[in-house]
Design a protein around this motif. Sequence first.
Motif, PDB file in Angstrom:
ATOM      1  N   LEU A   9       1.022  -1.128  -0.105  1.00 25.98           N
ATOM      2  CA  LEU A   9       0.027  -0.083   0.077  1.00 25.98           C
ATOM      3  C   LEU A   9       0.930   1.177   0.030  1.00 25.98           C
ATOM      4  CD1 LEU A   9      -2.822   1.157   0.618  1.00 25.98           C
ATOM      5  CD2 LEU A   9      -2.461   0.919   2.982  1.00 25.98           C
ATOM      6  N   ARG A  10       0.730   2.071  -0.922  1.00 25.93           N
ATOM      7  CA  ARG A  10       1.561   3.375  -1.062  1.00 25.93           C
ATOM      8  C   ARG A  10       0.738   4.574  -0.678  1.00 25.93           C
ATOM      9  NH1 ARG A  10       5.610   5.494  -5.725  1.00 25.93           N
ATOM     10  NH2 ARG A  10       6.516   7.175  -4.490  1.00 25.93           N
ATOM     11  N   ILE A  11       1.250   5.515   0.195  1.00 21.21           N
ATOM     12  CA  ILE A  11       0.596   6.616   0.541  1.00 21.21           C
ATOM     13  C   ILE A  11       1.482   7.737   0.351  1.00 21.21           C
ATOM     14  CG2 ILE A  11      -0.692   7.848   2.554  1.00 21.21           C
ATOM     15  CD1 ILE A  11      -0.742   5.262   3.874  1.00 21.21           C
ATOM     16  N   LEU A  61       4.978   7.113   1.870  1.00 16.38           N
ATOM     17  CA  LEU A  61       5.118   5.890   2.752  1.00 16.38           C
ATOM     18  C   LEU A  61       4.622   4.612   1.796  1.00 16.38           C
ATOM     19  CD1 LEU A  61       5.102   5.061   5.626  1.00 16.38           C
ATOM     20  CD2 LEU A  61       2.821   5.532   5.964  1.00 16.38           C
ATOM     21  N   SER A  62       5.403   3.654   2.165  1.00 14.49           N
ATOM     22  CA  SER A  62       5.043   2.377   1.585  1.00 14.49           C
ATOM     23  C   SER A  62       4.763   1.237   2.777  1.00 14.49           C
ATOM     24  CB  SER A  62       6.098   1.727   0.841  1.00 14.49           C
ATOM     25  OG  SER A  62       6.163   2.538  -0.483  1.00 14.49           O
ATOM     26  N   VAL A  63       3.664   0.565   2.825  1.00 10.34           N
ATOM     27  CA  VAL A  63       3.437  -0.362   3.982  1.00 10.34           C
ATOM     28  C   VAL A  63       3.055  -1.801   3.162  1.00 10.34           C
ATOM     29  CG1 VAL A  63       1.593  -0.866   5.452  1.00 10.34           C
ATOM     30  CG2 VAL A  63       2.224   1.599   5.109  1.00 10.34           C
TER      31      VAL A  63
END
Length: 117
Positions: free
Chosen positions: A2-4, A15-17
């Motif tokens: 998930l990239r924010i 942010l990458s999760v």
Amino acid sequence: MLRIKGTIGDWPVDLSVEMDDADWARLAQNLPTVAVAPSAQVAAQPAAAGPADKLWLAAQDLLRRSGSVEGPELMDELEALAGSTGAAKGLLVRLRHSPKVKIEVRDGVQVFNWVEE
């Protein structure tokens, strides 16, 4: 994953999760639930499936029946299905990372395509 991307005040955020299937399942449990008209795929699921699971199956079924949908149109349909923008965004993210969905960009617009396994 998930990239924010965005900002918090004046600060840029990128942010990458990384999330595994268990993380997605926990996230799905927190999505709001709505009544959904049963489809053949949803009706075929075991009775133990929770409301969030049924919503996720309905979202998949919506894309499967369409075959191919532009992102903004899909977001509108998911919002109508889920009953809120937040829940629709969660479903859109799950679809984006599903192995059954391929995304291509046409004229700057993401197009979600259902891919049978």
